[in-house]
Design an enzyme around this catalytic site. Structure first.
Site, PDB file in Angstrom:
ATOM      1  N   HIS A  45      13.752 -13.528  88.648  1.00 43.75           N
ATOM      2  CA  HIS A  45      14.129 -13.662  90.062  1.00 43.75           C
ATOM      3  C   HIS A  45      15.078 -12.533  90.467  1.00 43.75           C
ATOM      4  O   HIS A  45      14.938 -11.955  91.560  1.00 43.75           O
ATOM      5  CB  HIS A  45      14.788 -15.027  90.274  1.00 43.75           C
ATOM      6  CG  HIS A  45      15.148 -15.303  91.706  1.00 43.75           C
ATOM      7  ND1 HIS A  45      14.215 -15.670  92.654  1.00 43.75           N
ATOM      8  CD2 HIS A  45      16.339 -15.237  92.361  1.00 43.75           C
ATOM      9  CE1 HIS A  45      14.822 -15.833  93.825  1.00 43.75           C
ATOM     10  NE2 HIS A  45      16.110 -15.579  93.670  1.00 43.75           N
ATOM     11  N   GLU A  67       7.322 -14.201  88.437  1.00 38.95           N
ATOM     12  CA  GLU A  67       8.227 -15.313  88.725  1.00 38.95           C
ATOM     13  C   GLU A  67       7.436 -16.580  89.036  1.00 38.95           C
ATOM     14  O   GLU A  67       7.762 -17.669  88.542  1.00 38.95           O
ATOM     15  CB  GLU A  67       9.134 -14.946  89.900  1.00 38.95           C
ATOM     16  CG  GLU A  67      10.122 -16.046  90.273  1.00 38.95           C
ATOM     17  CD  GLU A  67      10.883 -15.719  91.547  1.00 38.95           C
ATOM     18  OE1 GLU A  67      11.986 -16.252  91.721  1.00 38.95           O
ATOM     19  OE2 GLU A  67      10.367 -14.936  92.380  1.00 38.95           O
ATOM     20  N   ASN A 400       8.133  -0.057  59.073  1.00 39.70           N
ATOM     21  CA  ASN A 400       7.675  -0.064  57.692  1.00 39.70           C
ATOM     22  C   ASN A 400       7.861  -1.427  57.040  1.00 39.70           C
ATOM     23  O   ASN A 400       7.051  -1.838  56.205  1.00 39.70           O
ATOM     24  CB  ASN A 400       8.410   1.011  56.892  1.00 39.70           C
ATOM     25  CG  ASN A 400       7.856   2.403  57.136  1.00 39.70           C
ATOM     26  OD1 ASN A 400       6.652   2.573  57.286  1.00 39.70           O
ATOM     27  ND2 ASN A 400       8.725   3.384  57.199  1.00 39.70           N
TER      28      ASN A 400
END
Length: 659
Positions: A45, A67, A400
């Site tokens: 918002h 939203e 990794n």
């Protein structure tokens, strides 16, 4: 638009995006977490309102659609599913791209209509409509760097697979605006050729050296991995900007080269070449400062101005007593000023690691692995420069750990381990250093496999390896080019990009090490100074040369009469511990007359390295500004940087760990 307001909007938006990502991750792991859902809704918002207030309607429309979708999830009207979360994350990625464009150009050209339509379709048709969406597949988020464009086609390139020792890396290069485009391009190509074999180019090399190309040209290089080529091009003269892509699979079919002769091919070495760029942490451009620190700074500046006036009057009146007293005042003021400013530069680690949970989530989902990621000590503070520099090394290590460390769920189950793997990024403070550890409970490193690879690559001889303990063998993964897709074992590929990690940390006057237990996991540890700008050093003389040893590393200064010969090695004894003596004149091949057997010994703190340094004399102590070594001098063993003294002379600062 006022730059001040725009900058504040960008910084607030960046923080909101990080907060939104992490709250979404919490919700994904626990759909019943109402606190996370409320935080998500509030943040979305806020983003919508900020975009609208600043006049960025496309972004506001996207945030509005997100939203609305999040509101449906909050009301329980829509179930939280992985596919639905992928769509929401894709929306967040596009918002992040838009913010990046606004920061760079002051506006955004990203079209959000397609993403908004997808979000609205899910609102109308239900969560099933999100099934075909993949994270980052928004048309723009995966192509956030539009600075380089080329017409080169991989299909036009001819590369002999038998001639490729490692991987084929496509490097798209720009030399920037140049009055002598052909000359600068030729110098760039020749410099690159000194580091990598050039397999082909587009256009032809003759055209490149004649400047017959638009904006960029492309070189196809034989190199260990994209990260290594990236690091080298970053220090290559005449190269203004570049983009490196692994094109081994496209150019070499049937596994002609060593790089694709292994199961999993190169994809296992770098699961998503774009992912690292997508989550890359930019330079930290803002800090939050406590009001009390500002007040202290203001007070010190007032004192500085007053002392300046007193000093000028003392000089004009030739009053040496007054001048000397004022200089003493200035010493105290500048020391306090230095401490205050250094404190203001300290930034919590979470400024960088806040984006890592999303990185781990996306990689794990892409590799079909179940991974829980935790961060401990994210409030530990580091200097802004250090924090910016270590973001990419930490990203390498995490990637990794996800790719090569944590096993697939089925493999973990067969080994009697939980299907879900765990990775922890942990930070702690030790005096004037910060220790950052990345720990996983994966397969661990195969020490025998690393030894075999080291012999095969010529990194160490069999005799040297036999004399090395497991810890020293693990550290071989930092050797440049040690790890390639042509792996002896499934875990030895963890070294991809680790040489870049080592070089970066070394330039910051830090150290990195690996500890591993086969079948139980691996821990990569980074030891970094809290701050690096100003260091107090002890100046030592060797022949006609002068070097600086950081005072924090020095434990004691003694005469050479303390030294004894043991098995042909000169040593000194302290608290029943033996300290080998390193002769600086031999180490740095100092010409001219030196003290030889006479001189002084500087014993280094045991916590740093159990050695003593032999020099001709010890001169003085002074605070200096240390600049890290760059270019071809970067990573030189025994040297951490240089300092310019008040008389203009340049002194090398010693790195006692690598000496």
């Amino acid at each position: 638009m006022d730059d001040q307001y725009l900058d504040a909007f960008i910084r607030e938006s960046e923080e909101a995006i990080t907060e939104l990502n992490n709250s979404l991750l919490e919700l994904e792991s626990d759909p019943s977490n109402t606190e996370a859902m409320d935080s998500i809704f509030r943040t979305a918002h806020t983003l919508k309102g900020n975009f609208g207030a600043m006049g960025f309607d496309n972004a506001a429309n996207l945030a509005h659609a997100m939203e609305d979708l999040l509101d449906e999830m909050r009301q329980g009207e829509m179930e939280v599913t992985p596919d639905l979360m992928d769509l929401v994350f894709a929306g967040v990625d596009q918002i992040e791209v838009i913010v990046g464009e606004i920061e760079e150009h002051g506006e955004s050209e990203t079209e959000t209509d397609e993403m908004v339509d997808e979000l609205r379709a899910v609102l109308e048709e239900g969560a099933a409509a999100a099934g075909g969406t993949e994270t980052g597949d928004d048309g723009d988020s995966s192509d956030s760097d539009e600075s380089l464009t080329t017409d080169a086609s991989v299909s036009d390139v001819e590369v002999d697979g038998d001639a490729v020792d490692e991987q084929v890396l496509q490097a798209e290069i720009s030399v920037g605006d140049s009055d002598m485009l052909g000359v600068d391009s030729m110098l760039a190509v020749e410099s690159i050729e000194g580091r990598f074999d050039i397999l082909d180019s587009s256009p032809s090399r003759a055209d490149i050296e004649d400047g017959e190309f638009e904006d960029t040209f492309v070189l196809y290089l034989d190199g260990p991995d994209a990260a290594t080529v990236d690091a080298e091009l970053g220090t290559t003269g005449k190269v203004d900007s570049f983009d490196v892509t692994d094109v081994t699979d496209e150019l070499i079919s049937g596994g002609d080269a060593d790089t694709s002769s292994d199961t999993g091919s190169d994809a296992s070495a770098d699961p998503d070449p774009g992912a690292e760029e997508e989550h890359s942490v930019d330079e930290i451009k803002s800090v939050r400062v406590d009001v009390d620190q500002l007040d202290d700074l203001h007070g010190l500046v007032e004192q500085l101005v007053t002392s300046r006036i007193k000093l000028r009057r003392g000089v004009e009146q030739n009053n040496l007593d007054s001048t000397s007293e004022t200089l003493n005042e200035l010493d105290k003021i500048t020391a306090n000023l230095q401490n205050t400013v250094m404190d203001m530069r300290l930034i919590p680690l979470k400024k960088v690691v806040g984006k890592f949970p999303r990185l781990v989530r996306d990689l794990a989902r892409e590799l079909d692995k179940d991974i829980e990621f935790e961060i401990e000590g994210e409030d530990i503070e580091l200097d802004r420069t250090i924090l910016t520099e270590i973001s990419d090394p930490l990203m390498h290590i995490l990637r990794n750990a996800v790719d090569h460390g944590i096993e697939p769920p089925e493999e973990r189950e067969q080994a009697g381990k939980p299907r879900t793997g765990h990775i922890t990024l942990r930070a702690s403070r030790e005096r004037d250093h910060v220790i950052i550890e990345v720990e996983d409970d994966g397969a661990g490193l195969d020490v025998d496999g690393i030894r075999e690879k080291a012999i095969e690559k010529g990194v160490r001889s069999p005799e040297e390896l036999d004399a090395m303990d497991d810890s020293a063998v693990y550290d071989l993964v930092f050797h440049p080019g040690f790890s390639t897709a042509d792996k002896v074992t499934d875990t030895s590929g963890r070294g991809v990009g680790m040489d870049v990690v080592h070089d970066t940390v070394s330039q910051l006057d830090g150290s990195v090490s690996v500890d591993s237990e086969p079948g139980e996991g691996t821990t990569v540890s980074l030891r970094l100074p809290v701050t690096m700008a100003i260091v107090k050093v002890l100046f030592v003389k060797v022949g006609d040369e002068e070097y600086g040893v950081p005072i924090k590393n020095v434990d004691e200064i003694t005469g050479t009469e303390e030294a004894k010969q043991v098995n042909g090695q000169e040593v000194i004894k302290h608290n029943d511990e033996i300290y080998p003596v390193i002769h600086l004149d031999d180490t740095f091949d100092i010409e001219g007359e030196t003290a030889n057997g006479d001189g002084m010994l500087v014993r280094i703190r045991e916590s740093e390295r159990q050695v003593a340094l032999h020099c001709d004399s010890v001169n003085s102590q002074e605070e200096v500004v240390v600049k890290p070594l760059e270019g071809i001098l970067s990573g030189t063993p025994g040297l951490s940087g240089t300092a310019v003294l008040g008389d203009g002379n340049i002194v090398h600062i010693l790195d006692v760990v690598t000496l």
